[in-house]
Design a protein around this motif. Structure first.
Motif, mmCIF file in Angstrom:
data_model
loop_
_atom_site.group_PDB
_atom_site.id
_atom_site.type_symbol
_atom_site.label_atom_id
_atom_site.label_comp_id
_atom_site.label_asym_id
_atom_site.label_seq_id
_atom_site.Cartn_x
_atom_site.Cartn_y
_atom_site.Cartn_z
ATOM 1 N N PRO A 178 -5.523 -5.341 3.255
ATOM 2 C CA PRO A 178 -5.803 -4.311 2.252
ATOM 3 C C PRO A 178 -5.030 -4.553 0.968
ATOM 4 O O PRO A 178 -3.948 -5.132 0.968
ATOM 5 N N ARG A 179 -5.658 -4.113 -0.119
ATOM 6 C CA ARG A 179 -5.023 -4.251 -1.432
ATOM 7 C C ARG A 179 -3.969 -3.182 -1.604
ATOM 8 O O ARG A 179 -4.192 -2.020 -1.282
ATOM 9 N N LYS A 180 -2.753 -3.587 -2.117
ATOM 10 C CA LYS A 180 -1.661 -2.657 -2.318
ATOM 11 C C LYS A 180 -1.515 -2.307 -3.795
ATOM 12 O O LYS A 180 -2.081 -2.960 -4.668
ATOM 13 N N LEU A 181 -0.719 -1.274 -4.052
ATOM 14 C CA LEU A 181 -0.548 -0.790 -5.427
ATOM 15 C C LEU A 181 0.534 -1.523 -6.187
ATOM 16 O O LEU A 181 0.708 -1.296 -7.398
ATOM 17 N N ASN A 182 1.286 -2.372 -5.475
ATOM 18 C CA ASN A 182 2.399 -3.089 -6.095
ATOM 19 C C ASN A 182 3.413 -2.124 -6.707
ATOM 20 O O ASN A 182 3.913 -2.309 -7.834
ATOM 21 N N LEU A 183 3.661 -1.024 -5.981
ATOM 22 C CA LEU A 183 4.640 -0.054 -6.453
ATOM 23 C C LEU A 183 6.039 -0.544 -6.128
ATOM 24 O O LEU A 183 6.253 -1.301 -5.179
ATOM 25 N N THR A 184 6.989 -0.079 -6.907
ATOM 26 C CA THR A 184 8.401 -0.376 -6.657
ATOM 27 C C THR A 184 9.135 0.925 -6.432
ATOM 28 O O THR A 184 8.670 2.004 -6.811
ATOM 29 N N LEU A 191 8.010 6.528 0.182
ATOM 30 C CA LEU A 191 6.965 7.002 -0.725
ATOM 31 C C LEU A 191 6.053 5.864 -1.143
ATOM 32 O O LEU A 191 4.834 6.039 -1.305
ATOM 33 N N THR A 192 6.629 4.686 -1.310
ATOM 34 C CA THR A 192 5.803 3.530 -1.670
ATOM 35 C C THR A 192 4.780 3.249 -0.574
ATOM 36 O O THR A 192 3.591 3.036 -0.828
ATOM 37 N N GLY A 193 5.228 3.267 0.674
ATOM 38 C CA GLY A 193 4.297 3.043 1.773
ATOM 39 C C GLY A 193 3.240 4.139 1.887
ATOM 40 O O GLY A 193 2.060 3.868 2.175
ATOM 41 N N ILE A 194 3.639 5.397 1.646
ATOM 42 C CA ILE A 194 2.687 6.514 1.745
ATOM 43 C C ILE A 194 1.591 6.368 0.715
ATOM 44 O O ILE A 194 0.396 6.536 1.007
ATOM 45 N N HIS A 195 1.984 6.072 -0.532
ATOM 46 C CA HIS A 195 0.955 5.961 -1.571
ATOM 47 C C HIS A 195 0.092 4.717 -1.394
ATOM 48 O O HIS A 195 -1.082 4.706 -1.798
ATOM 49 N N ASP A 196 0.637 3.666 -0.788
ATOM 50 C CA ASP A 196 -0.220 2.528 -0.443
ATOM 51 C C ASP A 196 -1.276 2.935 0.585
ATOM 52 O O ASP A 196 -2.451 2.550 0.494
ATOM 53 N N VAL A 197 -0.845 3.742 1.555
ATOM 54 C CA VAL A 197 -1.816 4.252 2.529
ATOM 55 C C VAL A 197 -2.872 5.111 1.847
ATOM 56 O O VAL A 197 -4.071 5.039 2.154
ATOM 57 N N GLY A 198 -2.460 5.971 0.904
ATOM 58 C CA GLY A 198 -3.420 6.800 0.192
ATOM 59 C C GLY A 198 -4.439 5.983 -0.570
ATOM 60 O O GLY A 198 -5.634 6.314 -0.592
ATOM 61 N N ARG A 199 -3.976 4.900 -1.242
ATOM 62 C CA ARG A 199 -4.912 4.032 -1.963
ATOM 63 C C ARG A 199 -5.896 3.382 -0.992
ATOM 64 O O ARG A 199 -7.101 3.297 -1.261
ATOM 65 N N GLN A 200 -5.400 2.921 0.125
ATOM 66 C CA GLN A 200 -6.291 2.292 1.098
ATOM 67 C C GLN A 200 -7.311 3.298 1.661
ATOM 68 O O GLN A 200 -8.468 2.963 1.904
ATOM 69 N N MET A 201 -6.864 4.563 1.835
ATOM 70 C CA MET A 201 -7.803 5.586 2.295
ATOM 71 C C MET A 201 -8.900 5.821 1.274
ATOM 72 O O MET A 201 -10.070 6.019 1.640
ATOM 73 N N GLU A 202 -8.528 5.799 0.010
ATOM 74 C CA GLU A 202 -9.542 5.990 -1.024
ATOM 75 C C GLU A 202 -10.525 4.839 -1.043
ATOM 76 O O GLU A 202 -11.723 5.017 -1.277
ATOM 77 N N GLU A 203 -10.041 3.626 -0.815
ATOM 78 C CA GLU A 203 -10.942 2.489 -0.771
ATOM 79 C C GLU A 203 -11.897 2.560 0.434
ATOM 80 O O GLU A 203 -13.046 2.124 0.343
ATOM 81 N N LEU A 204 -11.378 3.098 1.523
ATOM 82 C CA LEU A 204 -12.213 3.188 2.720
ATOM 83 C C LEU A 204 -13.088 4.444 2.760
ATOM 84 O O LEU A 204 -13.958 4.569 3.630
ATOM 85 N N ARG A 205 -12.846 5.404 1.874
ATOM 86 C CA ARG A 205 -13.578 6.666 1.932
ATOM 87 C C ARG A 205 -15.084 6.492 1.808
ATOM 88 O O ARG A 205 -15.851 7.138 2.541
ATOM 89 N N PRO A 206 -15.603 5.650 0.925
ATOM 90 C CA PRO A 206 -17.077 5.482 0.885
ATOM 91 C C PRO A 206 -17.646 5.000 2.220
ATOM 92 O O PRO A 206 -18.693 5.466 2.656
ATOM 93 N N ASP A 207 -16.912 4.057 2.849
ATOM 94 C CA ASP A 207 -17.398 3.594 4.145
ATOM 95 C C ASP A 207 -17.368 4.721 5.180
ATOM 96 O O ASP A 207 -18.297 4.887 5.991
ATOM 97 N N LEU A 208 -16.261 5.498 5.136
ATOM 98 C CA LEU A 208 -16.169 6.611 6.071
ATOM 99 C C LEU A 208 -17.263 7.640 5.824
ATOM 100 O O LEU A 208 -17.860 8.188 6.758
ATOM 101 N N ASN A 209 -17.541 7.909 4.556
ATOM 102 C CA ASN A 209 -18.610 8.854 4.236
ATOM 103 C C ASN A 209 -19.965 8.336 4.713
ATOM 104 O O ASN A 209 -20.799 9.089 5.220
#
Length: 528
Positions: free
Chosen positions: A65-71, A130-148
């Motif tokens: 999965p693509r990450k946000l590259n947050l620090t 928090l970095t890991g949580i927001h990476d998970v959130g981004r991945q959920m958004e990417e997967l949301r169309p498939d889930l829908n």
């Protein structure tokens, strides 16, 4: 690696992956391999290796999965005053993520960032978490169309399954309705052409249609195997025959007219005269079946060519005459015994059941319930006194009794005869009367009858010996009392005249005297 495996690695880590069951479990040092459960894909000696299960092909892992590259610096702590200031500024702006529980807001949302930095400042969470949580959130958004899309497909599949179930339900209902309709038609057709039930306790043999055709033909009896055969022979429809033969414990209608007449010995005798259709059926049975079966030779009652005179004549001029009576003769001959008579003649259980039901009836008592009078059975089905079939059936039911009593009488030197329920024995010379009466009681009980001890009489030559109302001391004769009464009636007829009813009775008695003893009857010829 599938989607579920990816989520497991994302939230729990690679160390929680399931073990590869295709590989044998590690063995402890010095442990002996388990011979009962060999590892998969390992050839076993003596077994066909082609029959072994092939190992599953390795799965291609999905792209990472693509990450946000947050620090961690993006979530530097913030003071409460600064958080309040930035929060008031962010509150006035439109926030599409606020209040939603199905997603993780992005870190570039001002209000979310203020909250994140405040939690870090108070030590509730670390910037790395928090970095890991927001990476998970981004991945959920990417997967949301498939889930829908999957959810939409699932909903469509559910709707399709519901539609299929509704269609199946409609089809089953239609099939059930059609089956019910065909069953109703079959029942209606069967009810119009066959009889399978005629009441509780009497319908056991209606399914057996096997008749002894050879035996019936040899006896000259009509061949009847099914209820339809009986209906056809009687000239009735099957529903009409069912109505006549059906047995009920309580019914608002009855096929008999019931009344009572006084007995000669005291008390009342219950009679049952059948209605027209029932009487016509019984007359056919008597003429075509029972009338063609001869009773035992010692039976004189209800037999063509025999009478009370033929019953009494063999006992004239005997030293001892014994009269006995069977208690409740007709009521003792119940439905099972009548059924056995017809079955013994060769009729199938089905035909014998119908014929026996037409020839028997239960004693009934009228009971009124809610303004409706019901005729309630108060006893078992038996021969009704008043049906034309009852006398012939009683003679056939007593054939075993007649045969055994005739044999014991002959053995002891007696003569035996029977007129209905009146049994007569006579002998000359040595008389073993006590033994004879004992054997009579035993044999009658074995044959299903009971001797009425109150009516048993032993008559000797010194007294008037009578058999069925005929004096047999010397020759058949009517009692002197009856002749005197007849002489008085004849005198009254000559002098003052008799009422029509009394005159008819006197003429009948004069004819009877002439039959018994023509010489005595000649004296009353004026009445005939």
């Amino acid at each position: 690696m599938g989607f579920i495996d990816w989520l497991r690695d994302l939230f729990l880590g690679p160390e929680f992956r399931p073990k590869d069951r295709s590989q044998p479990p590690p063995q402890r040092p010095g442990a002996v391999p388990d011979p009962v459960f060999p590892p998969r894909n390992v050839a076993i000696p003596g077994q066909n290796p082609l029959a072994q299960r092939p190992a599953p092909a390795p799965r291609t892992p999905p792209p990472p999965p693509r990450k946000l590259n947050l620090t961690a610096a993006a979530f530097a702590p913030i003071s409460d005053a600064e958080a309040k200031k930035q929060g008031e500024a962010a509150r006035s702006a439109f926030n599409p993520w606020w209040g939603r529980r199905d997603l993780i807001p992005p870190p570039d949302d001002p209000r979310t960032l203020v909250i994140d930095r405040s939690m870090v400042a108070h030590g509730f969470i670390t910037p790395q978490e928090l970095t890991g949580i927001h990476d998970v959130g981004r991945q959920m958004e990417e997967l949301r169309p498939d889930l829908n899309q999957v959810e939409a497909q699932a909903n469509q599949a559910v709707l399709a399954a519901q539609a299929d179930r509704e269609e199946l339900k409609k089809r089953k209902k239609a099939e059930a309705a059609e089956k019910k309709r065909r069953h109703a038609e079959d029942v209606l057709r069967r009810r119009s052409t066959d009889i399978v039930f005629l009441g509780r306790g009497v319908s056991k043999g209606l399914s057996d249609r096997r008749a002894n055709v050879e035996k019936l033909q040899a006896a000259g009896l009509p061949v009847l195997a099914t209820p339809a055969d009986v209906a056809r022979a009687l000239g009735l429809t099957v529903p009409r025959l069912r109505w006549l033969a059906f047995h009920t414990e309580a019914s608002p209608v009855t096929h008999y007219v019931r009344f009572e007449i006084p007995k000669k010995s005291g008390g009342m005798r219950a009679l049952a005269a059948p209605h027209r259709d029932m009487a016509r059926c019984q007359q056919w049975i008597l003429a075509n079946i029972l009338g063609k079966v001869a009773p035992h030779a010692v039976a004189h009652g209800f037999v063509k060519g025999r009478s009370t005179l033929t019953n009494a004549a063999p006992h004239c001029r005997r030293d001892v005459v014994v009269n006995a009576d069977l208690r409740d003769f007709f009521p003792t001959i119940t439905f099972p015994r009548v059924l056995g008579i017809f079955a013994q003649l060769g009729y199938s259980p089905a035909a014998a059941t119908v014929l026996a039901l037409l020839a028997t009836e239960s004693p009934r008592r009228p009971v009124e319930v809610d303004g409706t009078t019901y005729h309630v059975a108060c006893g078992p089905r038996a021969l009704p006194q008043g049906a034309c079939t009852s006398p012939a059936l009683s003679n056939l039911a007593a054939r075993g009794l007649d045969r055994r009593l005739a044999a014991i009488a002959t053995k002891l030197g007696w003569i035996y005869s029977r007129y209905a329920d009146d049994l007569t024995f006579s002998t000359s010379g040595e008389a073993k009367t006590g033994y004879l009466l004992a054997r009579l009681r035993h044999i009658a009980r074995d044959e299903g009858f009971t001797v009425n001890e109150d009516k048993t009489r032993v008559q000797r030559r010194s007294d008037a010996q009578s058999v069925t109302g005929i004096v047999v001391n010397e020759f058949p004769s009517t009692p002197r009392k009856e002749r005197r009464r007849l002489r008085a009636a004849m005198h009254k007829a000559k002098t003052s005249g008799l009422a029509p009813k009394d005159l008819a009775r006197a003429r009948g008695m004069a004819a009877y005297v002439a039959m018994v003893n023509p010489a005595q009857g000649a004296k009353f010829a004026a009445l005939r």
